[in-house]
Design a protein around this motif. Structure first.
Motif, PDB file in Angstrom:
ATOM      1  N   LYS A 116      30.446  42.469  48.603  1.00 29.04           N
ATOM      2  CA  LYS A 116      29.052  42.897  48.753  1.00 29.04           C
ATOM      3  C   LYS A 116      28.931  43.989  49.818  1.00 29.04           C
ATOM      4  N   GLY A 117      27.888  44.803  49.677  1.00 31.47           N
ATOM      5  CA  GLY A 117      27.604  45.814  50.679  1.00 31.47           C
ATOM      6  C   GLY A 117      27.900  47.235  50.259  1.00 31.47           C
ATOM      7  N   GLY A 118      28.448  47.415  49.071  1.00 34.34           N
ATOM      8  CA  GLY A 118      28.784  48.762  48.615  1.00 34.34           C
ATOM      9  C   GLY A 118      28.182  49.073  47.262  1.00 34.34           C
ATOM     10  N   LEU A 119      28.538  50.227  46.762  1.00 35.44           N
ATOM     11  CA  LEU A 119      28.047  50.686  45.459  1.00 35.44           C
ATOM     12  C   LEU A 119      29.240  51.005  44.566  1.00 35.44           C
ATOM     13  N   ILE A 120      29.319  50.353  43.406  1.00 36.62           N
ATOM     14  CA  ILE A 120      30.417  50.576  42.452  1.00 36.62           C
ATOM     15  C   ILE A 120      30.121  51.815  41.613  1.00 36.62           C
ATOM     16  N   THR A 134      49.466  50.442  14.208  1.00 33.45           N
ATOM     17  CA  THR A 134      48.980  49.186  13.637  1.00 33.45           C
ATOM     18  C   THR A 134      48.662  48.143  14.710  1.00 33.45           C
ATOM     19  N   ALA A 135      48.764  48.524  15.990  1.00 30.31           N
ATOM     20  CA  ALA A 135      48.501  47.567  17.076  1.00 30.31           C
ATOM     21  C   ALA A 135      47.742  48.241  18.221  1.00 30.31           C
ATOM     22  N   ILE A 136      46.727  49.028  17.892  1.00 27.13           N
ATOM     23  CA  ILE A 136      45.927  49.694  18.921  1.00 27.13           C
ATOM     24  C   ILE A 136      44.993  48.672  19.558  1.00 27.13           C
ATOM     25  N   PRO A 137      45.039  48.517  20.887  1.00 25.81           N
ATOM     26  CA  PRO A 137      44.134  47.545  21.521  1.00 25.81           C
ATOM     27  C   PRO A 137      42.684  47.988  21.426  1.00 25.81           C
ATOM     28  N   GLU A 138      41.780  47.034  21.235  1.00 22.73           N
ATOM     29  CA  GLU A 138      40.360  47.371  21.173  1.00 22.73           C
ATOM     30  C   GLU A 138      39.869  47.847  22.530  1.00 22.73           C
ATOM     31  N   SER A 139      40.430  47.281  23.606  1.00 23.04           N
ATOM     32  CA  SER A 139      40.046  47.654  24.956  1.00 23.04           C
ATOM     33  C   SER A 139      41.128  47.182  25.923  1.00 23.04           C
ATOM     34  N   VAL A 140      41.040  47.643  27.170  1.00 20.69           N
ATOM     35  CA  VAL A 140      41.909  47.142  28.238  1.00 20.69           C
ATOM     36  C   VAL A 140      41.008  46.600  29.345  1.00 20.69           C
ATOM     37  N   GLU A 141      41.496  45.613  30.069  1.00 15.48           N
ATOM     38  CA  GLU A 141      40.682  44.945  31.086  1.00 15.48           C
ATOM     39  C   GLU A 141      41.110  45.356  32.484  1.00 15.48           C
ATOM     40  N   LEU A 142      40.122  45.586  33.347  1.00 14.99           N
ATOM     41  CA  LEU A 142      40.394  45.938  34.735  1.00 14.99           C
ATOM     42  C   LEU A 142      39.492  45.100  35.628  1.00 14.99           C
ATOM     43  N   SER A 143      40.102  44.289  36.496  1.00 15.06           N
ATOM     44  CA  SER A 143      39.343  43.420  37.385  1.00 15.06           C
ATOM     45  C   SER A 143      38.968  44.156  38.671  1.00 15.06           C
ATOM     46  N   ILE A 144      37.684  44.031  39.063  1.00 16.15           N
ATOM     47  CA  ILE A 144      37.231  44.572  40.348  1.00 16.15           C
ATOM     48  C   ILE A 144      36.829  43.418  41.269  1.00 16.15           C
ATOM     49  N   GLU A 145      37.319  42.227  40.975  1.00 14.83           N
ATOM     50  CA  GLU A 145      36.998  41.044  41.765  1.00 14.83           C
ATOM     51  C   GLU A 145      37.421  41.249  43.220  1.00 14.83           C
ATOM     52  N   GLY A 146      36.469  41.093  44.146  1.00 12.12           N
ATOM     53  CA  GLY A 146      36.759  41.194  45.569  1.00 12.12           C
ATOM     54  C   GLY A 146      37.091  42.593  46.055  1.00 12.12           C
ATOM     55  N   MET A 147      36.820  43.604  45.255  1.00 11.30           N
ATOM     56  CA  MET A 147      37.139  44.990  45.638  1.00 11.30           C
ATOM     57  C   MET A 147      36.409  45.375  46.923  1.00 11.30           C
ATOM     58  N   GLU A 148      37.152  45.863  47.910  1.00 14.54           N
ATOM     59  CA  GLU A 148      36.576  46.170  49.211  1.00 14.54           C
ATOM     60  C   GLU A 148      35.792  47.478  49.202  1.00 14.54           C
ATOM     61  N   VAL A 149      34.757  47.534  50.056  1.00 16.39           N
ATOM     62  CA  VAL A 149      33.979  48.754  50.215  1.00 16.39           C
ATOM     63  C   VAL A 149      34.885  49.841  50.797  1.00 16.39           C
ATOM     64  N   GLY A 150      34.822  51.034  50.198  1.00 17.91           N
ATOM     65  CA  GLY A 150      35.653  52.140  50.649  1.00 17.91           C
ATOM     66  C   GLY A 150      36.973  52.259  49.908  1.00 17.91           C
ATOM     67  N   SER A 151      37.229  51.357  48.953  1.00 18.19           N
ATOM     68  CA  SER A 151      38.488  51.394  48.205  1.00 18.19           C
ATOM     69  C   SER A 151      38.272  51.952  46.799  1.00 18.19           C
TER      70      SER A 151
END
Length: 205
Positions: A116-120, A134-151
């Protein structure tokens, strides 16, 4: 992403007039090309193909069943849309083979909650990858869990499915967690206050 079957008919009329007649018949003019083969001019059922694009976008693998008895695997390479009706006016289909690698753009799904405290700021919402046709992914996942402000997080941090490799620059910044800017005091208001204070000083003298 599993393949979708769609019927197609050889197209013998060309030019603007032929294309208009094809559309009036509820079909979309299309060209199938690739692998050095002679392009095939086809017509596709408009409603069925529009539904295919809504579900899978341009990464949807299509099994094109042509009425001349041939079946081809293809990826929608480019669409031309009517700017007013937003209907599909023309389709370019790229011929592909099983086991062939293709370069495509896939959607990034951001998950989790940052500190908390920042802007994503999402700098990109797609990633360029190479995958089996024949195996193109529909999407890829990226976690921003706990991402620090300024990173920030770069493309190198994305865990890709097996058989999929990164084409985008690994150093490309995908998401940034910035420090919110303090609201600046309006210049006019500050100047007005300074002038009022000076006037009061003069009166008191």
């Amino acid at each position: 992403m599993s393949e979708v079957r769609i019927s197609a008919e050889p197209r013998t009329e060309f030019g603007k007039g032929g294309a208009r007649r094809t559309r009036r018949a509820g079909k979309i003019p299309a060209v199938l090309y690739g692998h050095g083969e002679k392009p095939k001019h086809l017509s596709l059922p408009a409603r069925e193909f529009a539904a295919v694009i809504r579900r899978g976008g341009l990464n949807q693998l299509v099994s094109v069943e042509i009425t001349d008895g041939t079946t081809e695997l293809a990826l929608p390479k480019a669409l031309q849309r009517d700017p007013i009706k937003d209907t599909i006016e023309h389709v370019d289909l790229l011929l592909v083979r099983k086991g062939e690698k293709v370069t495509v753009e896939v959607r990034i799904d951001f998950t989790g909650e940052p500190e908390k405290g920042g802007l994503i700021v999402h700098n990109l919402d797609t990633l360029t990858v190479e995958a089996d046709a024949t195996a193109i992914p529909e999407s890829v996942e990226l976690s921003i869990e706990g991402m620090e402000v300024g990173s920030n997080i770069t493309a190198a941090a994305v865990n890709l499915p097996s058989g999929t490799t990164l084409v985008s620059d690994p150093e490309t910044v995908l998401v940034t967690h910035t420090q919110p800017r303090a609201e600046a005091e309006p210049e006019g208001e500050s100047e007005g206050e300074d002038a009022a204070e000076a006037a009061e000083g003069e009166k008191s003298e």
